[in-house]
Design a protein around this motif. Structure first.
Motif, PDB file in Angstrom:
ATOM      1  N   GLU A   1      -1.616 -11.726  -7.724  1.00  0.00           N
ATOM      2  CA  GLU A   1      -2.987 -11.162  -7.337  1.00  0.00           C
ATOM      3  C   GLU A   1      -4.565 -12.155  -7.070  1.00  0.00           C
ATOM      4  O   GLU A   1      -4.767 -11.729  -6.111  1.00  0.00           O
ATOM      5  CB  GLU A   1      -3.911 -11.207  -9.046  1.00  0.00           C
ATOM      6  CG  GLU A   1      -3.057 -10.190  -9.632  1.00  0.00           C
ATOM      7  CD  GLU A   1      -2.890  -8.439  -8.469  1.00  0.00           C
ATOM      8  OE1 GLU A   1      -3.470  -8.153  -8.377  1.00  0.00           O
ATOM      9  OE2 GLU A   1      -1.770  -7.357  -8.835  1.00  0.00           O
TER      10      GLU A   1
ATOM     11  N   THR B   1      -5.614 -10.991  -3.520  1.00  0.00           N
ATOM     12  CA  THR B   1      -7.105 -10.977  -3.774  1.00  0.00           C
ATOM     13  C   THR B   1      -7.728 -12.074  -2.019  1.00  0.00           C
ATOM     14  O   THR B   1      -8.883 -11.386  -1.663  1.00  0.00           O
ATOM     15  CB  THR B   1      -8.028 -11.290  -4.834  1.00  0.00           C
ATOM     16  OG1 THR B   1      -7.584 -10.306  -5.914  1.00  0.00           O
ATOM     17  CG2 THR B   1      -9.372 -10.972  -4.755  1.00  0.00           C
TER      18      THR B   1
ATOM     19  N   THR C   1      -6.823 -10.138   1.234  1.00  0.00           N
ATOM     20  CA  THR C   1      -7.863  -9.018   1.583  1.00  0.00           C
ATOM     21  C   THR C   1      -8.716  -9.279   1.503  1.00  0.00           C
ATOM     22  O   THR C   1      -9.093  -8.124   2.611  1.00  0.00           O
ATOM     23  CB  THR C   1      -7.077  -7.870   0.715  1.00  0.00           C
ATOM     24  OG1 THR C   1      -7.659  -7.797  -0.666  1.00  0.00           O
ATOM     25  CG2 THR C   1      -6.195  -7.186   0.019  1.00  0.00           C
TER      26      THR C   1
ATOM     27  N   ASN D   1      -3.371   1.712   1.183  1.00  0.00           N
ATOM     28  CA  ASN D   1      -2.421   1.368   0.337  1.00  0.00           C
ATOM     29  C   ASN D   1      -1.989   1.284  -0.680  1.00  0.00           C
ATOM     30  O   ASN D   1      -2.098  -0.451  -0.371  1.00  0.00           O
ATOM     31  CB  ASN D   1      -1.659   2.468   0.842  1.00  0.00           C
ATOM     32  CG  ASN D   1      -0.836   2.520   1.505  1.00  0.00           C
ATOM     33  OD1 ASN D   1      -0.318   1.481   1.120  1.00  0.00           O
ATOM     34  ND2 ASN D   1       0.087   3.461   2.682  1.00  0.00           N
ATOM     35  N   PRO D   2      -1.096   0.940  -1.804  1.00  0.00           N
ATOM     36  CA  PRO D   2      -0.477   0.234  -2.810  1.00  0.00           C
ATOM     37  C   PRO D   2       1.003  -0.302  -1.925  1.00  0.00           C
ATOM     38  O   PRO D   2       0.809  -2.048  -2.040  1.00  0.00           O
ATOM     39  CB  PRO D   2      -0.185   0.986  -3.978  1.00  0.00           C
ATOM     40  CG  PRO D   2      -0.991   2.211  -4.254  1.00  0.00           C
ATOM     41  CD  PRO D   2      -1.303   2.655  -2.240  1.00  0.00           C
ATOM     42  N   LEU D   3       1.325   0.207  -1.041  1.00  0.00           N
ATOM     43  CA  LEU D   3       2.325  -0.523  -0.624  1.00  0.00           C
ATOM     44  C   LEU D   3       1.748  -1.753   0.753  1.00  0.00           C
ATOM     45  O   LEU D   3       2.480  -2.460   0.427  1.00  0.00           O
ATOM     46  CB  LEU D   3       2.792   0.633   0.553  1.00  0.00           C
ATOM     47  CG  LEU D   3       4.248   0.100   1.023  1.00  0.00           C
ATOM     48  CD1 LEU D   3       5.253  -0.522  -0.178  1.00  0.00           C
ATOM     49  CD2 LEU D   3       5.115   1.468   2.021  1.00  0.00           C
TER      50      LEU D   3
ATOM     51  N   LEU E   1      -0.670  -3.666  -0.087  1.00  0.00           N
ATOM     52  CA  LEU E   1      -0.718  -4.306  -0.905  1.00  0.00           C
ATOM     53  C   LEU E   1       0.735  -5.610  -1.395  1.00  0.00           C
ATOM     54  O   LEU E   1       0.771  -6.700  -1.787  1.00  0.00           O
ATOM     55  CB  LEU E   1      -1.170  -3.904  -1.996  1.00  0.00           C
ATOM     56  CG  LEU E   1      -3.060  -3.643  -1.736  1.00  0.00           C
ATOM     57  CD1 LEU E   1      -3.519  -3.314  -3.869  1.00  0.00           C
ATOM     58  CD2 LEU E   1      -3.881  -4.701  -1.305  1.00  0.00           C
ATOM     59  N   VAL E   2       1.266  -4.762  -1.661  1.00  0.00           N
ATOM     60  CA  VAL E   2       2.580  -5.388  -1.695  1.00  0.00           C
ATOM     61  C   VAL E   2       2.906  -5.777  -0.135  1.00  0.00           C
ATOM     62  O   VAL E   2       3.771  -7.281  -0.707  1.00  0.00           O
ATOM     63  CB  VAL E   2       3.860  -4.344  -1.969  1.00  0.00           C
ATOM     64  CG1 VAL E   2       5.306  -4.768  -2.563  1.00  0.00           C
ATOM     65  CG2 VAL E   2       3.644  -3.829  -3.537  1.00  0.00           C
TER      66      VAL E   2
END
Length: 67
Positions: A3, A7, A10, A23-25, A27-28
């Motif tokens: 994480e 963080t 990003t 989207n969450p993807l 972040l992956v």
């Protein structure tokens, strides 16, 4: 997923490019970047500058147009 890494990355992306992960993807994908960077670092440790030119010259000679 680390994480703290996600963080920081990003935040850097937002600062440099003004965008946020959509989207969450996404972040992956940012989390996967840690593995890519580690793999590149591992390869860098095995390569030395002097190895590259001889390999490049050999490849160039092997693909030379006979004409």
């Amino acid at each position: 997923m680390d994480e703290a890494f996600v963080t920081r990355r990003t935040a850097e992306i937002a600062e440099w490019h003004g965008v946020a992960p959509p989207n969450p993807l996404a972040l992956v994908a940012v989390a996967d970047l840690a593995a890519v960077l580690a793999e590149c670092a591992a390869v860098r440790e095995r390569m030395v500058f002097e190895d590259e030119p001889s390999t490049f010259d050999a490849a160039l000679a092997a693909t030379r147009d006979p004409g």
